[in-house]
Structure formats: C-alpha cells, structure tokens
Design a protein around this motif. Structure first.
Motif, mmCIF file in Angstrom:
data_model
loop_
_atom_site.group_PDB
_atom_site.id
_atom_site.type_symbol
_atom_site.label_atom_id
_atom_site.label_comp_id
_atom_site.label_asym_id
_atom_site.label_seq_id
_atom_site.Cartn_x
_atom_site.Cartn_y
_atom_site.Cartn_z
ATOM 1 N N VAL A 1 -4.326 -9.285 -47.118
ATOM 2 C CA VAL A 1 -5.334 -8.663 -46.354
ATOM 3 C C VAL A 1 -5.211 -7.038 -46.328
ATOM 4 O O VAL A 1 -6.312 -6.336 -46.536
ATOM 5 N N LEU A 2 -4.105 -6.581 -46.613
ATOM 6 C CA LEU A 2 -3.922 -5.191 -46.588
ATOM 7 C C LEU A 2 -3.024 -4.920 -47.957
ATOM 8 O O LEU A 2 -1.952 -5.474 -47.691
ATOM 9 N N GLU A 3 -3.319 -3.967 -48.710
ATOM 10 C CA GLU A 3 -2.088 -3.497 -49.693
ATOM 11 C C GLU A 3 -2.376 -2.128 -49.713
ATOM 12 O O GLU A 3 -3.458 -1.333 -50.067
ATOM 13 N N THR A 4 -1.199 -1.182 -49.571
ATOM 14 C CA THR A 4 -1.255 0.080 -50.005
ATOM 15 C C THR A 4 -0.527 0.462 -50.958
ATOM 16 O O THR A 4 0.597 -0.227 -51.198
ATOM 17 N N ARG A 5 -0.890 1.367 -51.837
ATOM 18 C CA ARG A 5 0.027 1.545 -53.254
ATOM 19 C C ARG A 5 0.143 3.309 -53.134
ATOM 20 O O ARG A 5 -0.863 4.142 -53.381
ATOM 21 N N HIS A 6 1.267 3.434 -52.979
ATOM 22 C CA HIS A 6 1.676 4.938 -53.121
ATOM 23 C C HIS A 6 0.945 5.815 -52.248
ATOM 24 O O HIS A 6 0.589 6.772 -52.685
ATOM 25 N N LEU A 7 0.567 5.395 -51.072
ATOM 26 C CA LEU A 7 -0.564 5.771 -50.208
ATOM 27 C C LEU A 7 0.212 7.216 -49.634
ATOM 28 O O LEU A 7 1.240 7.518 -49.482
ATOM 29 N N GLY A 8 -0.398 8.287 -49.681
ATOM 30 C CA GLY A 8 0.182 9.639 -49.205
ATOM 31 C C GLY A 8 -1.221 10.528 -48.650
ATOM 32 O O GLY A 8 -2.185 10.706 -49.226
ATOM 33 N N ILE A 9 -0.611 11.449 -47.794
ATOM 34 C CA ILE A 9 -1.635 12.444 -47.386
ATOM 35 C C ILE A 9 -0.994 13.959 -47.066
ATOM 36 O O ILE A 9 0.130 13.899 -46.677
ATOM 37 N N GLU A 10 -1.338 14.947 -47.578
ATOM 38 C CA GLU A 10 -1.002 16.296 -47.209
ATOM 39 C C GLU A 10 -1.705 17.076 -46.357
ATOM 40 O O GLU A 10 -2.882 17.260 -46.580
ATOM 41 N N PHE A 11 -1.147 17.449 -45.349
ATOM 42 C CA PHE A 11 -1.951 18.566 -44.790
ATOM 43 C C PHE A 11 -1.285 20.063 -45.042
ATOM 44 O O PHE A 11 -0.301 20.549 -44.613
ATOM 45 N N GLY A 12 -2.067 20.705 -45.816
ATOM 46 C CA GLY A 12 -1.727 21.941 -46.322
ATOM 47 C C GLY A 12 -0.312 22.232 -46.737
ATOM 48 O O GLY A 12 0.613 23.033 -46.041
ATOM 49 N N GLY A 13 0.203 21.263 -47.678
ATOM 50 C CA GLY A 13 1.522 21.451 -48.184
ATOM 51 C C GLY A 13 2.696 20.471 -47.339
ATOM 52 O O GLY A 13 3.444 20.217 -47.866
ATOM 53 N N LEU A 14 2.162 20.106 -46.231
ATOM 54 C CA LEU A 14 3.014 19.256 -45.542
ATOM 55 C C LEU A 14 2.729 17.825 -45.665
ATOM 56 O O LEU A 14 1.711 17.193 -45.341
ATOM 57 N N LYS A 15 3.763 17.058 -46.302
ATOM 58 C CA LYS A 15 3.645 15.702 -46.756
ATOM 59 C C LYS A 15 3.483 14.724 -45.280
ATOM 60 O O LYS A 15 4.695 14.578 -45.090
ATOM 61 N N ALA A 16 2.613 14.632 -44.736
ATOM 62 C CA ALA A 16 2.623 13.802 -43.491
ATOM 63 C C ALA A 16 3.027 12.237 -43.709
ATOM 64 O O ALA A 16 3.597 11.608 -43.132
ATOM 65 N N VAL A 17 2.421 11.836 -44.763
ATOM 66 C CA VAL A 17 2.837 10.170 -45.341
ATOM 67 C C VAL A 17 2.988 10.579 -46.685
ATOM 68 O O VAL A 17 2.105 11.201 -47.359
ATOM 69 N N ASP A 18 3.902 9.928 -47.281
ATOM 70 C CA ASP A 18 4.383 10.136 -48.924
ATOM 71 C C ASP A 18 4.735 8.474 -49.289
ATOM 72 O O ASP A 18 5.589 7.933 -48.720
ATOM 73 N N ASP A 19 4.250 8.344 -50.506
ATOM 74 C CA ASP A 19 4.599 7.011 -51.064
ATOM 75 C C ASP A 19 4.776 6.049 -50.096
ATOM 76 O O ASP A 19 5.701 5.339 -50.053
ATOM 77 N N PHE A 20 3.667 5.542 -49.423
ATOM 78 C CA PHE A 20 3.708 4.621 -48.385
ATOM 79 C C PHE A 20 3.333 3.304 -49.236
ATOM 80 O O PHE A 20 2.027 3.059 -49.595
ATOM 81 N N ASN A 21 3.975 2.290 -49.259
ATOM 82 C CA ASN A 21 3.548 0.849 -49.851
ATOM 83 C C ASN A 21 3.946 -0.247 -48.941
ATOM 84 O O ASN A 21 5.010 -0.189 -48.315
#
Lengths: 359, 285
Positions: free
Chosen positions: B32-52
């Motif tokens: 139902v859900l698959e995340t691949r290397h999911l990531g988000i940066e807020f101004g250089g800060l990696k809040a979520v990184d490589d989330f599988n």
C-alpha cells in the motif's frame, strides 16, 4: 436529534420573524400609522439585511474577512439601474415588476462575475491580507464606476470611459452617478429578496457544500486531508455572497431618484461588517436583527442633530460590551431560559464530560 | 516489557524486493505504501534523509523515535503537506510526485493529527459527514434547492456516519459539538473522520496521547479491529511503547531523520541501537 432540532427551530424563527415583521409593517402602512421617515427606510433596511446576511456567509460561515462588500453592492446597483433604464427607454417595458426582476437578476449576475474575477487572485490570500486586498478591489470598482458614462441610444447602450459626450439619453453620468432614476423598488420585492437570501444561505449551510465551507474555516489542513478542494469551496462562498450583494445593490439603486458612486465607499463595507459582528459572526438571525436596528437607529437619533453619529458610536460600543460580557450574557440567558424551555422539554441531565467517559 | 498484552498476531515477516519487510499474507499484493530514498531538507537541514519503508496491504506498522526525530515530517511527506526534496512515495504503486493533499487523499491516504484538528464548532456527526465528502456526493444546487438527490444522499450520509461512529460506540455523541468532547473522544473522532474517507492507508499521529491506560488498551483493540474490518494498512506514530509493541507488526525506528532500525516488535526491542537511541535514554531519565 437535539442539534438538528435546534437548527430547525433556529431556521423557523428566522423565517418567521422576517415574515411577521413584514406583515406588521404592511398593516401599519395600510392604517397610516407609519411615520414617513420610517416608511422611507423600509427598502434600504431590506437591502442592508441582505448585505449583512450575505457578508455573514463569507465572514461567519467561510471565515474570511472581506472588506469589499460595498463594491459588489455598487456593481449590482449600477447594473440594475442601467438594465432598468435600458428596458424602459429602448424597449418601452413599462411593467415595473418585470424590470425590477430583470434588474435584480442582472445585478446578481454581474456582481457574481466580478466576484469570480476578484476571487481568483484574492482567495490565494488569508486573514488580514485578504481583508486589505478586498478593500482595495472595492475601491477600484468604485473608481471605475466614477469614470463610467452610459447612455441609451435607440435600442443600444453607449458606453464612455471618462467621456461624457454620448448620444441619446444618459443613464450613468460619471461621478454624478445615476440621475432621474425611475423608482421601481418595492417593499414586497425587498421582503422576497430577504426570504430568497435566507433560503440560499441557510440551506447552503446545512448541505454538503456548506459543511465543506465550514470545515475549511475550522481547520484548513484537516479539510484538505479529507479531500476537500479548498479553493473551490472558498470561491463558492465568496461568489454566492457577491451575487446576493449585487441583488441587494440593484434593489437599493432602484429606490432612489439619483445615486452617486461615492455611496459605495469602503465605509459602507465597514458598516455591513458592523452589522455582522454585532449580530454575531456566523449568526444569520443576528445579522437580520442588527442590520435592522442599526439602520433605524441613526434615523431615530436625528433629534440629536450634530451629536447623532457620536451617540450612534457610543450605543454601538455599549452594545458590543454588553453582548460580550460573560456576566451580562448569563444574566440574559437566564432571562430567556423560560422562553427557550418552551421549545424543548428539559433534558434529564447533561452528561459529565469532565472525567473519562469510557468506563 | 514482558507484561504487555498482545493484540498482534505473531506474523511471519518476509522481505520484499525493496529491502523491506511486510507480513507474509501481504507479500503477493502491491504494497500500500512504498517510499524510496525519501528525504526533505529545510534550508540545509536534513529533517528526513534516505527514508525507505514498505507497508503491506493489511499491515499495522509503527513509526517510533525520540522527539524531533522527524516522524511527523514523514507523515507530512506521505500526505503531500510537504513536497519531498528527494526520493519518491508510492501509494498502491502510484507515484505521488507533484500531487496535492486532496489528490493524495483521493488515492486513499487518511490521517489524524498530533495536535487534534477537528472541525470543532461543528457536531460530531457533521465531522464524520465531512469525512464522507468525496464518498457520498451531491452538488451545491441540489443542496440549496433541496432536490430529491439532497434528501437521498443526506440520508445515506447519516446512515454511514452512524455506522462509522459505532466502531467506537460514539453514536450517542453524534449531536455534541466536537470541540466540547473530552480529549480521548476527540482523538477517536479524528480516527472515525479519517476512516470515513475510505482510505487504503490510515496514518495515526500519536493516537494514544493523553489517554489513560484503560483507554489505550481499548484503542489497541480498536486499531486491530479496524484493520480486520476494513482490510486496510495502518501506520502509527506513538510514544506509548505498550501500544506500539502490542499492536504493530512491522516497526521502523527513526532518529535524527534517519532509519536506525526496522523489524518486528521483538527484533526492535532487542536492537542495541534502538535501546541506545531511545529506550536507553528513557531508562536514564
């Protein structure tokens, strides 16, 4: 069924009160018991009620602060005047009822179009920004009408922008506005317009679309997360409100011999907002009552001469203080409690929500 | 943690292609859900990184981690509140790239919020009816003119809302204003509202926060019940370990925006990294 019953009673009281007021005014009028100054106020009161109820749809139900309501009223008023004059002079339609109905519908439609065009950029904004931008737009509308000249030439309408040399009979004369308008607005039409407005607003509130609008007001992010198209429903409330304001404007415009665009300055928008706030944000019946009271009040204060608006302002401050004071509120609640208990039998006892309820 | 009452079946977890695990019963279904290397940066800060993360069709999964680990950020990425700066989210195999919150909701993602976000001036039933917005529809004009379609659909909405409220036995509260409900009931109402959207994946953000142990126990039963009844996947963020260990089949542990461990409840409890990052800290405090 309690909340549903309450809503039904509320709606019935709202419709009932307006009907009773209409009948009473009609009776007083037929018995010549109504003063001339009050008789002349009846149609404007109808217009302001429609304005207040429609603004409440935006401010109370949709939760957006709009300060541009007078602009939509202005569009409605001058559209109504143009259509009525056009039909009278070009097509020789003498039936005032037909002209009035067409004028009101035209006012609503043109105001709705303006509402849609303004809504597209404006509804991207929130809160104070939205308020300021709607105010700016309504001033733009007024300034444009200020420069607009319209005349009937044969069967056609002639338009001039900053150009008063138009052929035929002038309907709209720039900053002087509409002159020698055929007064065709009637109190009955005002009453019907109020009833239609109440019907639309109250029915909308208690429907799928209305619930979506209110959901966006209570929590935009939660509304989106259950799949509500925020732009669509904010627009729906805004445009419906603009159309009703346009209809009210058409009726208003056709109630005076002459009408200048300066009548629709932003202070009028503030006035309508005062009706809404005083009547209670989101409270439709409150809007009806406060629009009536605050339209009559300045007239009743004419005896005070120059101090009239000062006293009006003081009364306004006092009423706001009283209605927002919790002590006085509970006092009034106790006063009307016996009346309320007539409507629904006493509940056995309120469930206590202070503790856990799952035991 | 031996005294924890279990509501989870001791499912055998098996690997799926993207280096993740799902319950054995779901292995042949599209996750139902698959995340691949999911990531988000807020101004250089990696809040979520490589989330599988992969969640099976009917899995109850948990997302845990210390405060500020990025759990709610993951939820916001999955529901398109944020657009990820890297990686992809697939719901039933469909990429969510560029979608809006509303589109994600229509694909079958529903959520609750850490700080409750009910339509608090409206009644309990109206809240659920708003959840049914895209399920039982009629247009504005039928609503204003009270056409036959209005009455028919309103009746359907009412019946469905009552059915849904019955999951938590909240039918008697249907006409209460939702903002006046006690905390626990508000949390339950949020779940009902989310379920009304007919989701494939239900995201619960700290569903047990503010609940007493008795209520938490009841919530655990209900989470399992919802999964069985609706045959949907549930991903929950929770600090209450008795709930997470008691009901979740697959658990993902997040710390500083990165996954530090993934596995079944027993594996997570035995994982030294997790104990150091999370449970260990708790013991010291």
């Amino acid at each position: 069924m309690n909340a549903k019953k309450k809503k039904l009673i509320y709606n019935a009281v709202t419709f009932g009160l307006v009907t009773v007021a209409f009948v009473v005014c009609r009776l007083l009028d037929s018995m010549n018991l109504m003063s001339r100054s009050f008789g002349g106020q009846l149609i404007p009161i109808c217009c302001w009620i429609v304005m207040a109820v429609s603004l409440n749809l935006v401010v109370g139900i949709s939760g957006e602060l709009s300060l541009g309501h007078a602009g939509f009223m202005g569009i409605g008023a001058f559209t109504g005047i143009i259509f009525s004059g056009w039909m009278q002079h070009a097509f020789n339609v003498q039936d005032t009822t037909v002209r009035l109905i067409v004028a009101i519908i035209a006012g609503a439609v043109f105001s709705g179009i303006a509402g849609t065009l303004i809504g597209i950029p404006v509804l991207r904004l929130k809160g104070d920004y939205l308020a300021i931008v709607t105010l700016a737009f309504s001033e733009i509308i007024r300034s444009l009408i200020n420069c607009l000249y319209v005349s009937v030439d044969g069967k056609r309408l002639a338009f001039g922008f900053l150009d008063s040399k138009l052929p035929g009979r002038l309907l709209l004369n720039g900053p002087n506005g509409a002159v020698s308008v055929d007064i065709i607005a009637t109190f009955s039409a005002g009453f019907i317009l109020i009833m239609i407005t109440l019907f639309i607003v109250l029915n909308l509130t208690n429907s799928r679309s209305g619930r979506a609008i209110q959901a966006i007001r209570d929590s935009r992010i939660a509304a989106e997360s259950v799949g509500i198209n925020v732009t669509k429903y904010r627009m729906m409330a805004f445009v419906t409100s603009a159309m009703l304001a346009g209809a009210a404007g058409a009726l208003f415009g056709l109630n005076f011999n002459s009408l200048a665009p300066s009548k629709f300055q932003f202070t009028q928008s503030i006035n309508v907002l005062v009706f809404v706030v005083l009547g209670g944000i989101g409270n439709i019946l409150g809007s009806v009552i406060s629009a009536t009271a605050l339209t009559i009040l300045p007239e009743m204060l004419r005896d005070f001469g120059q101090y009239r608006m000062l006293i009006y302002a003081i009364v306004l401050i006092l009423v706001m203080l009283v209605t927002n004071n919790p002590l006085l509120r509970s006092f009034f609640d106790r006063l009307i409690a016996p009346v309320k208990s007539l409507f629904h039998e006493k509940k056995p006892s309120e469930p206590d929500f202070k503790g856990g309820d799952t035991q | 943690m031996t005294e924890i009452k279990k509501h989870r079946s001791d499912t055998k977890m098996v690997p799926v292609p993207s280096h993740s695990i799902v319950p054995e019963r779901d292995v042949n279904e599209i996750p139902v859900l698959e995340t691949r290397h999911l990531g988000i940066e807020f101004g250089g800060l990696k809040a979520v990184d490589d989330f599988n993360l992969t969640i099976g069709k009917t899995e109850i999964a948990g997302l845990i981690g210390p405060n500020g680990a990025g759990k709610t950020t993951v939820f916001n990425l999955l529901t398109k509140v944020y657009e990820p700066t890297s990686g992809a989210v697939l719901v039933n195999g469909q990429d969510l790239h560029g979608m809006t919150i509303v589109q994600a909701s229509k694909l079958g993602i529903a959520r609750t919020f850490q700080n409750i976000r009910l339509f608090d001036k409206m009644t309990v039933e109206e809240n659920v009816r708003i959840g049914l917005h895209n399920q039982i529809r009629y247009d504005m004009f039928s609503g204003i003119l009270r056409l036959p379609r209005y009455w028919k659909q309103e009746k359907r909405q009412h019946e469905r809302a009552m059915e849904l409220l019955d999951i938590f036995g909240m039918q008697n509260l249907a006409d209460e204003v939702s903002g006046s409900l006690p905390y626990g009931a508000q949390r339950r109402l949020e779940i009902v509202r989310a379920l009304a959207t007919d989701p494939k994946l239900l995201l619960l953000d700290e569903p047990a926060a503010g609940m007493n142990p008795h209520e938490t126990e009841e919530l655990m039963e209900n989470i399992a019940k919802i999964r069985d009844q609706f045959q949907i996947a549930i991903l929950l963020i929770e600090h209450d370990m008795s709930l997470v260990m008691g009901v979740c089949e697959g658990i993902c542990v997040l710390n500083f925006g990165r996954v530090i461990a993934k596995g079944t409840a027993d594996e997570i409890q035995a994982n030294p990294d997790v104990i150091e990052a999370y449970l260990g800290k708790k013991k010291e405090g």
